[in-house]
Design an enzyme around this catalytic site. Sequence first.
Site, PDB file in Angstrom:
ATOM      1  CE  LYS A  75      -3.812   1.981   2.735  1.00 14.55           C
ATOM      2  NZ  LYS A  75      -4.675   1.761   3.916  1.00 14.55           N
ATOM      3  CB  SER A 150      -7.903   3.664   3.015  1.00 12.68           C
ATOM      4  OG  SER A 150      -7.114   3.027   3.980  1.00 12.68           O
ATOM      5  CB  SER A 174      -8.184   0.666   5.766  1.00 11.01           C
ATOM      6  OG  SER A 174      -8.895   1.871   5.724  1.00 11.01           O
TER       7      SER A 174
END
Length: 489
Positions: A75, A150, A174
């Site tokens: 990420k 996210s 997330s």
Amino acid sequence: MDSLEAQSAGLAAAEVSSVELVDAALARIEAADATLNAVVGVRGDAARAEAAAADARRSAGDRRSPLDGVPLLLKDNMVQQGEPTTCSSRILEGFVSPYDSTVVTRLREAGAIVLGRSNMDEFAMGSSTEHSVHGPAHNPWDTGRSCGGSSGGSAAAVSSGMLPFALGSDTGGSIRQPASFCGVTGLKPTYGRVSRFGLVAFASSLDQIGPIARTARECAWILDAIAGHDAKDSTSIPEPAPRVSDALDGDVSGLTIGMPREYFEEDGADPEVVSCVRAAISELERGGAKLIEVDLPHTPFVVSTYYLVATAEASSNLARYDGARYGRRAEGVSDVDEMYRRSRSEGFGDEVKRRILLGTYVLSAGYFDAYYRKAQQVRTLVRADFERAFAQCDVIAGPTYPEVAFELGSKQDDPINMYLSDVYTVSANLAGLPAISIPCGLVRDLPVGLQLQGRAMDEATLLRVADGFQGRTDHHDQRPPGHLGQAAR
Ligand code: GLN
């Protein structure tokens, strides 16, 4: 060969090389990412060189872990030396990290190959990967829908078969919510289990890094590689992390599964999602687990508590982006105040600004006691709810999210509505507990996630139940329609 288990076995048997896996992943990204926008940067040449070195090392008999030679995505809020980190924010434009995050160091020690970086909501604030300077990521199951957030890019990339696994971060859901939207498995470990050194901070008392892959077994392998104490993160758990992959025996008999009354009475939830989750829990009962009802009486307060604590910590953590030290600085400013103001005004997106304003407000003199301190007290009550529940059961089961993947753009104008849907995921962060989302069926042709929450430090039992479920079902083998992994080997 799109799963970690398959790639790992192929490498171990020398049926495929790491260089071939890296090239295949690059080809799939090339083919699918124009549509999905899950990937925001690749390091093709560097990854290929590392893969060649891994191939040479393994053929000399040095295979370091089940991840050895396998490519992954980070990420874009975990730093890697010499690589950009954007956190999907304009304010980090041009930033290149001078150091490695601990997860990158540990993955390298395990032989894994970081191929690139995945799309996310700006500074990990959001549930849809729509708040991104790179543009929204799309759900491989229906590209008009959100892949969640996210860590949406990580989940979409794994779901579509670009790469076998990715790392995400989870402050209030997330990892788990995008895993549920994309039909993959996502684990948030116990707070402190994985070092946060080199993870860009959102809310430091809630943030935790974890894996997204196809199965619980694969998540266990990844956790075994990245977990453990780190002198560079004073909140990391000092005790050695047990090897969780050893705990997976496929057997759930004798375990007690708690079903919180509050999670199944939730008015706003899609009834088809709830019944899909109920059916999944019955499968655990058929496997010999005992089901009981438990109470988590502070559930109605968890969303407000989370959004007070998370925004307060974010407003403090994000104070460092001032145009002076990292990334982008506004041009043509006449003094330092103007530099701060314009760099921040131009650099942050609307959702991040909303959170900074909220967090600054709840920490301000006169409101601190009414909001922030109160939220900390409720947080203690939430933790006590779980302690009482775990006196009666081994894991707690329920939905990951109240609905299946929503349409892109459908919630943009209603942030409160988006916040309220975090009701099932934020408690694990507030209480510091491990939690996992696993695919448990389809509703209207879209994946549904079953969430299991476990006792602090007990990822082993959590993963054992998730693995036991996956041994009895094949939801985790479902692929999105037109899935690349089926076309490309
Ligand atoms: N959806 C939650 C939020 O917007 C969770 C974010 C996260 O876990 N990083 O804050």
